[in-house]
Design a protein around this motif. Structure first.
Motif: not given
Length: 468
Positions: A208, A196, A69
């Motif tokens: 994120i 992601a 991520l």
């Protein structure tokens, strides 16, 4: 894992303890439960090992998922704010910064027991992400700082969790259970990259970061839980390690005075040079094919980007898929068949075949197949071998020396590979010339693997087959 009382050369070998032989206390042979029978499809999980191994596997899944991520955020920030050149310079800066961070980490490890060390560093990284989020809301440009931070976070956090696993498990347990833990890491990487790609658009990079900070907090709790489960089963000696601190000797000092650890460090550097050089050659072949298929006119730039992007997307999908298959179904069986030290030669042999093929006839589709085999083996089998090599070492080596290897040595390989490209470009090397240069480095890698094989055999005597 037992006390490090068996001295062999310079590196201490961990002695087997109660963790190697599960006991029910009644004299009856313990049986596997449903969980352990299920996990044994992947790896040889013995009675009493299932829950602790599963928690560590989930922990690695979450940690690698969080990294991918953050890696997606990293690419979006650095390329948008600085471009590809700044990205390359930032990679070199990581190696320089790590020269100071590795000794500092060693100092912290000397003053904290393993539970506090893992909890402190994981929560420290999580707090950094909250700070990045808050600064990002002001509109400040974070691309370079964040890029360097992610590189340091990745190598430290993953290396530290594997260090914890090598400290919890004996040599024989690690050989059996590390392939299972590797499945968690491989699937986490695949899952994190997939998630992601679907969250970066709607959430944006900074949210994120917050999500990843939350995952890191979960990882900290999982690490503590896994340690509690495994050390409780192991007995009082293993519990004592939770409160013990390490000696004052630093990671670089350990590497310099111990031949076995130094060989692991050298092998890590050479592996990175060869792997990245292969990626560079693959990229050059793809550019050549793109020029032939699409054309080189400035008006075709959009079509060229689309062609290259599509090709790499397929390449990465196959690499991740093959890596997952190798990790899930082959690694434990390879370890059982030829052991950890025998597995040292598989990846360099594949790399050797790749560069010999390029020398003979550099056809993109053939090189693509070989690079998928090479990279997928690196991400699965070789990754597990690298961690398993630290099993027969002292606790200081598992935390401090491993941190130095997985951080500075990895980044040093990146820098030296960039030097190979710089020299080759200055000398106007074609693809075959680059392959020749890398082939020599691959042969050196094989020689180091052989020396490491000898040292590992010295540390792990062949009279105990389970400790191969």
């Amino acid at each position: 894992m037992g006390a490090f009382g068996i001295q062999t050369g310079k590196t201490k070998l961990a002695t087997p303890t109660a963790t190697d032989v599960p006991s029910t206390g009644s004299g009856l042979q313990p049986r596997k439960n449903v969980l352990e029978k299920t996990l044994s499809i992947i790896s040889d999980v013995q009675p009493g090992e299932g829950l602790g191994a599963l928690i560590l596997t989930i922990n690695l899944f979450a940690l690698l998922g969080a990294y991918y991520l953050l890696k997606t955020v990293r690419e979006s920030l650095i390329l948008a704010e600085g471009g590809a050149e700044v990205k390359a310079y930032s990679s070199a800066a990581q190696a320089i910064i790590l020269l100071g961070i590795v000794p500092f980490y060693g100092w912290i490890a000397t003053h904290l027991n393993r539970n506090r060390l893992l909890r402190f560093t994981t929560l420290f990284f999580a707090s950094n992400l909250v700070i990045f989020y808050l600064i990002g809301q002001t509109g400040a440009r974070l691309g370079v700082v964040y890029y360097i931070w992610v590189g340091i976070f990745n190598v430290f956090s993953v290396a530290q969790l594997w260090s914890f696993a090598t400290d919890l498990f004996s040599q024989s347990q690690g050989k059996r259970l590390f392939p299972l833990l590797g499945v968690g890491a491989s699937s986490g990487a695949v899952g994190g990259a997939w998630i992601a790609g679907r969250l970066i658009g709607p959430l944006g990079p900074y949210k994120i970061m917050l999500l990843s900070a939350l995952v890191l907090c979960v990882c900290s709790a999982l690490t503590r839980f896994a340690g509690y489960i495994i050390t409780n089963r192991a007995g009082e000696h293993e519990k004592k390690k939770d409160t013990e601190t390490l000696s004052s000797e630093g990671g670089f000092q350990l590497l310099m005075r111990d031949r076995y650890l130094l060989l692991i460090a050298i092998l890590t550097v050479l592996l990175n040079i060869v792997s990245l050089s292969g990626d560079f050659i693959f990229g050059k072949l793809l550019v050549n094919q793109t020029n032939e298929v699409v054309g080189t006119a400035a008006s075709l730039m959009k079509a060229r980007k689309a062609y290259i992007g599509s090709y790499y997307a397929s390449y990465y999908e196959w690499t991740n898929l093959v890596s997952f298959i190798i990790q899930t179904f082959l690694v434990s069986r390879i370890f059982k068949r030829i052991g950890v030290r025998g597995s040292l030669f598989i990846l360099p042999t594949i790399s050797l075949a790749t560069f010999v093929t390029i020398l003979a006839n550099p056809i993109l589709q053939v090189v693509r197949i070989l690079k998928i085999a090479e990279n997928s083996t690196n991400y699965s089998l070789q990754n597990t071998v690298r961690h398993a090599l630290l099993l027969p070492t002292s606790r200081e080596a598992k935390y401090k020396a491993k941190a130095a290897i997985e951080t500075f040595c990895v980044r040093l390989g990146d820098v030296l590979q960039a030097g190979v490209i710089l020299v080759g470009t200055a000398l106007h090397f074609e693809v075959r010339a680059f392959a020749s240069m890398t082939l020599i480095i691959t042969l050196l890698w094989l020689f180091v693997a052989y020396r490491l094989y000898i040292e590992h055999k010295r540390l792990v005597p062949s009279f105990t087959k389970a400790l191969d």
